[in-house]
Enzyme design. Sequence first.
Site, PDB file in Angstrom:
ATOM      1  N   ILE A 264       0.395  -1.314   0.449  1.00 51.12           N
ATOM      2  CA  ILE A 264      -0.203   0.226   0.322  1.00 51.12           C
ATOM      3  C   ILE A 264       0.883   1.236  -0.006  1.00 51.12           C
ATOM      4  O   ILE A 264       2.003   1.338   0.708  1.00 51.12           O
ATOM      5  CB  ILE A 264      -1.006  -0.120   1.371  1.00 51.12           C
ATOM      6  CG1 ILE A 264      -0.431   0.142   2.494  1.00 51.12           C
ATOM      7  CG2 ILE A 264      -1.940  -1.176   1.141  1.00 51.12           C
ATOM      8  CD1 ILE A 264      -0.807  -0.024   3.917  1.00 51.12           C
ATOM      9  N   ASP A 265       0.387   2.386  -0.245  1.00 54.78           N
ATOM     10  CA  ASP A 265       1.537   3.397  -0.600  1.00 54.78           C
ATOM     11  C   ASP A 265       1.324   4.039   0.621  1.00 54.78           C
ATOM     12  O   ASP A 265       1.699   3.624   1.604  1.00 54.78           O
ATOM     13  CB  ASP A 265       0.310   4.791  -0.974  1.00 54.78           C
ATOM     14  CG  ASP A 265      -0.416   4.210  -2.027  1.00 54.78           C
ATOM     15  OD1 ASP A 265       0.691   3.563  -2.917  1.00 54.78           O
ATOM     16  OD2 ASP A 265      -0.824   4.622  -3.038  1.00 54.78           O
ATOM     17  N   LYS A 266       2.454   5.084   0.610  1.00 52.38           N
ATOM     18  CA  LYS A 266       3.832   5.286   1.968  1.00 52.38           C
ATOM     19  C   LYS A 266       2.219   6.723   2.498  1.00 52.38           C
ATOM     20  O   LYS A 266       2.482   5.889   4.072  1.00 52.38           O
ATOM     21  CB  LYS A 266       4.707   6.057   1.237  1.00 52.38           C
ATOM     22  CG  LYS A 266       4.801   7.336   2.292  1.00 52.38           C
ATOM     23  CD  LYS A 266       5.604   8.097   1.906  1.00 52.38           C
ATOM     24  CE  LYS A 266       5.950   9.331   3.271  1.00 52.38           C
ATOM     25  NZ  LYS A 266       7.310  10.107   3.010  1.00 52.38           N
TER      26      LYS A 266
ATOM     27  N   THR B   7      -1.051   5.704   2.445  1.00 55.13           N
ATOM     28  CA  THR B   7      -2.091   4.635   3.138  1.00 55.13           C
ATOM     29  C   THR B   7      -2.287   4.280   4.389  1.00 55.13           C
ATOM     30  O   THR B   7      -0.091   3.583   4.390  1.00 55.13           O
ATOM     31  CB  THR B   7      -2.519   3.834   1.577  1.00 55.13           C
ATOM     32  OG1 THR B   7      -2.566   4.859   0.682  1.00 55.13           O
ATOM     33  CG2 THR B   7      -3.583   3.422   2.306  1.00 55.13           C
TER      34      THR B   7
ATOM     35  N   ARG C 239      -7.264   5.202  -6.442  1.00 61.55           N
ATOM     36  CA  ARG C 239      -6.983   6.913  -5.510  1.00 61.55           C
ATOM     37  C   ARG C 239      -7.207   7.383  -7.561  1.00 61.55           C
ATOM     38  O   ARG C 239      -7.661   8.063  -7.529  1.00 61.55           O
ATOM     39  CB  ARG C 239      -5.107   7.146  -5.711  1.00 61.55           C
ATOM     40  CG  ARG C 239      -5.016   6.810  -3.732  1.00 61.55           C
ATOM     41  CD  ARG C 239      -3.935   6.402  -3.962  1.00 61.55           C
ATOM     42  NE  ARG C 239      -3.246   8.149  -3.921  1.00 61.55           N
ATOM     43  CZ  ARG C 239      -1.381   8.519  -4.145  1.00 61.55           C
ATOM     44  NH1 ARG C 239      -0.932   7.338  -3.663  1.00 61.55           N
ATOM     45  NH2 ARG C 239      -1.338   9.825  -4.459  1.00 61.55           N
TER      46      ARG C 239
END
Length: 306
Positions: A137-139, A141, A236
């Site tokens: 998962i993104d930084k 998130t 997103r």
Amino acid sequence: MKIMSFPVDKNDCCRLDKCISKNFPEISRSYAADLCEKGLVTMCGKPLEKKYRPKPGDAIEICLPEPQKLDLQRENIPLDIVYEDDDVAVVNKPQGMVVHPAAGNITGTLVNALLYHFGDKLSAINGVIRPGIVHRIDKDTAGLLLIAKNNEAHLKLSQQLKERKASRRYIALVNGNVKEDGTVNKPIARHPKDRKKMAVVAGGKEAITHYHVLENFKGYTLLECILETGRTHQIRVHMASVGHSLVGDRTYGIAKEKIKTDGQLLFAKTIGFVHPKTGKYMEFSAELPGYFSEILNKLRRSDYHA
């Protein structure tokens, strides 16, 4: 250097990278493709491309490099471990933490913390900088991530994700008022002009996001987003593509946000999977982080309900 070989039969007539992974389950398809690109997969001494389709009778040789010594720092970073056994772990990653080391981020990542807490009990399939990492998962998130503690577990969990048998549900606060539940089914690929971004692109990889309306505010909507596929930045990109970008998303969101955040308001709340050893379905959920709940409570107290 370890040399591996196998004769090709009539059931192996597919792309070489897929063929290798089929014959050697410990080698993922992406790793097989990487070996081909490095000239380490040959026939009669001639390097083969990953798209080559072997024919019955071909004798394929694979040169496996010696495992690289993992030269990453083991850092005593607190981890919220939701579940752990000998095969898998589920951790709740905080917002702002990078999942694995990369240029400019070689310390302070989730991997550095995993190495400290789990030591060598992590799968090695994704290479030396991503031990145990099955998905990311993104930084910015926060939320639940599945960690594999051995290669067998990693392969089985990855297969579940690929076959869309794992469950991943997110909570997102988006701009604008979403009136009803829906599905975004739009292909995603690298942005044609900005390679750091993803975009809805004709001919991209299939990407499907289902969403349910949980709560409406004045100018905002709280959604539950369910991933059917798992493309980079999928939620997103998809929500921005239908005019409802995530609040706080500096990459795909609006220029001037009234709500000030340290990143997009997206939380990986629930993950479900079949345990790779027991075969039993398991599901875990986490509470919204404080910063997320605080923003929602402010919206409610301000009588922002639509």
